[in-house]
Design an enzyme around this catalytic site. Structure first.
Site, short mmCIF file in Angstrom:
data_model
loop_
_atom_site.label_atom_id
_atom_site.label_comp_id
_atom_site.label_asym_id
_atom_site.label_seq_id
_atom_site.Cartn_x
_atom_site.Cartn_y
_atom_site.Cartn_z
N CYS A 93 0.80 -1.23 0.00
CA CYS A 93 0.00 0.00 0.00
C CYS A 93 0.83 1.27 0.00
O CYS A 93 0.78 2.07 -0.94
CB CYS A 93 -0.92 0.01 1.22
SG CYS A 93 -1.93 -1.46 1.43
N HIS A 149 -2.68 6.70 4.14
CA HIS A 149 -1.62 5.72 4.41
C HIS A 149 -0.23 6.19 3.97
O HIS A 149 0.60 5.39 3.53
CB HIS A 149 -1.95 4.37 3.77
CG HIS A 149 -1.28 3.22 4.49
ND1 HIS A 149 -1.24 1.94 4.01
CD2 HIS A 149 -0.61 3.19 5.67
CE1 HIS A 149 -0.59 1.15 4.84
NE2 HIS A 149 -0.19 1.89 5.87
#
Length: 535
Positions: A93, A149
């Protein structure tokens, strides 16, 4: 009307006459008038840019790749646009998102190891200029919806401090789709803390409990679209939570997949269908509010599917966390009326780091304020089918790699190089690394789980292991001919191996140190009830 106009034309040449008084100023005023929304789209103003990033969507999780999961909206967009068939992301990610927004490899930002965990005092380096900042300089309104993130330990790391005019979403890597809470172990306190992770701007958003995140994000995205003036260039970055675990979806999306007996795959399929519907709602809003004709719409996954959580990359090898094709071969396409070629499959090499220079160029902006980019402007490659300017791609070099989801029976420790081949002296092949040059790919060290995972079925739900010995640390493949990475060519092409090892050594020599700090117990959200900046 047309005939009367034609009949009134003089039959022979007429003498030149000076323009009547006032006609010239009138013509000038007409030329300076702004064009009607939708008229001459793309010719007189920069395009709207909409980027949808799916989370953990695997190669075999869309029906245009042959999956039994139905994705009609994605299928239609891909079929009418340019399907990116040789497109790559990172295996995780944070790395993919950082390369998307910086246009730079992980080895140049210090983020080459794993992801940013909740209590790590880390974020994309603050001296990096991000894509939304560059687009704002080019006159764009910039919105982000969904998963960040990229670090949040201090306010300067937040999306609204990194170029986005508005932000609505969550800051960490995963959470509950309904409660929007994230539970994380704080090692030094020996406590697992569960707290809300949901923001509207920089403020904690508490009014969305029991609302499914994909629906909330879609509603916010469509609201931004419908309230946006078409004459103002828009950048919308929609980073969906779907289809990352936990496996949660409204009941009605499960029923069409009752034939799938594997529980994880059953839930996952429903999540994919809801995500597909969300994309359809976003594009419908763009069309109904007059933005579509001047929009470049990009869809991408952030990494390969996680087979432990319902995803599937068949027939590709590996999964999320790995440098095998199943971890990094991206599901992606571009749809736009502005494309010069449509309905095609593009086989040119493209990487997620290429979006920054590509989109900034489309926006008629400048990348002069960035650090040296690893990405390329690939718009002509996508729109016209020109050869890609990218000939080489560093997938990653991580000297500290540990696979937190290894294949059954595999060691967590990286492999040790047991070879004495002279070519290996060019690069330490015990390091977790991979590089692509043309059709050639080379992996070293322990690349992550190297099994092949067929789609779960009543007759077969097990992985197909490789026959590689545990000491093996080198795999060259011709990806054009062998995308499933089944035929090791190290004995046949030692000169290719040597060249690629030399390139890996070049990148390793020019990489910055890994930035992976220890947890900071001050992250504890006990006092506020919400994850957020603590420094």
């Amino acid at each position: 009307m047309g005939r009367r106009g034609a009949a009134s034309l003089p039959r022979g040449p007429s003498p030149r006459r000076p323009l009547l008084p006032g006609v010239l100023p009138l013509l000038l005023r007409l030329l300076l008038l702004p064009s009607r929304p939708g008229a001459g789209a793309g010719a007189d103003r920069p395009p709207h840019l909409v980027f949808v990033l799916a989370d953990d969507l695997g190669w075999n999780d869309v029906s245009f790749h042959g999956s039994n999961i139905r994705t009609p909206h994605l299928d239609e967009l891909a079929a009418g646009g340019v399907l990116l068939d040789n497109y790559y992301t990172q295996p995780l990610c944070t790395p993919s998102r950082s390369q998307l927004l910086t246009g730079r490899y992980q080895i140049h930002t210090g983020l080459q190891h794993q992801i940013i965990w909740p209590c790590q005092p880390s974020c994309v380096p603050l001296d990096e200029k991000l894509l939304p900042q560059l687009l704002k300089e080019a006159g764009y309104t910039t919105h982000m919806v969904g998963k960040w993130h990229l670090g949040m330990y201090r306010k300067e790391c937040l999306p609204t401090r990194r170029g986005f005019d508005t932000y609505f979403g969550y800051l960490l890597g995963s959470e509950d789709y309904y409660s929007h809470e994230r539970c994380a172990l704080i090692d030094s306190l020996n406590v697992t803390r569960c707290a809300l992770d949901f923001r509207d701007g920089e403020q904690v958003a508490t009014g969305y409990k029991n609302m499914y995140s994909t629906n909330i994000f879609t509603e916010r995205a469509t609201a931004l679209i419908t309230s946006h003036p078409p004459e103002k260039p828009l950048f919308l970055y929609l980073a969906l939570q779907s289809v990352h675990e936990p496996l949660q979806v409204p009941e009605e999306y499960l029923k069409p997949y009752d034939f799938i007996q594997d529980k994880n795959r059953h839930y996952y399929a429903g999540m994919v269908s809801l995500m597909d519907e969300a994309v359809g709602n976003v594009t419908a809003a763009l069309k109904s509010h007059g933005l579509w004709n001047n929009t470049v719409f990009i869809f991408s996954t952030d990494n390969g599917g996680q087979t432990l959580a319902g995803g599937n990359n068949w027939p590709l090898r590996g999964r999320k966390w790995s440098l095998w094709e199943g971890g990094i071969r991206g599901v992606g396409f571009v749809a736009s009326p502005l494309l010069k070629q449509k309905g095609v499959k593009n086989r040119e090499l493209i990487h997620i780091s290429d979006w920054l220079p590509t989109l900034v160029k489309l926006a008629r902006g400048s990348t002069k304020g960035t650090k040296p980019l690893d990405g390329f402007d690939v718009w002509k490659t996508i729109s016209e089918g020109s050869p890609s300017p990218r000939k080489e791609l560093l997938h990653n070099i991580d000297p500290n790699f540990v696979d937190i989801s290894p294949c059954p029976g595999k060691s967590l420790a990286p492999a040790k190089d047991d070879s004495s081949h002279p070519a290996y002296l060019a690069f330490n092949t015990s390091l977790h690394a991979a590089i692509r040059h043309g059709n050639w790919k080379l992996l070293t060290g322990y690349p992550g789980c190297g099994c092949w995972f067929p789609p779960p079925s009543p007759y077969n739900d097990s992985a197909i292991p490789s026959s590689d010995p545990p000491t093996k640390t080198l795999w060259p493949f011709d990806i054009d001919q062998d995308p499933e990475e089944r035929h090791d060519l190290s004995r046949d092409y030692p000169h290719i191996v040597e060249q690629l090892l030399s390139r890996l050594q070049f990148y390793h020599k020019h990489s910055v140190p890994v930035h992976f700090p220890a947890q900071d117990p001050r992250c504890d959200p006990k006092g506020t009830g919400a994850w957020g900046p603590w420094v």
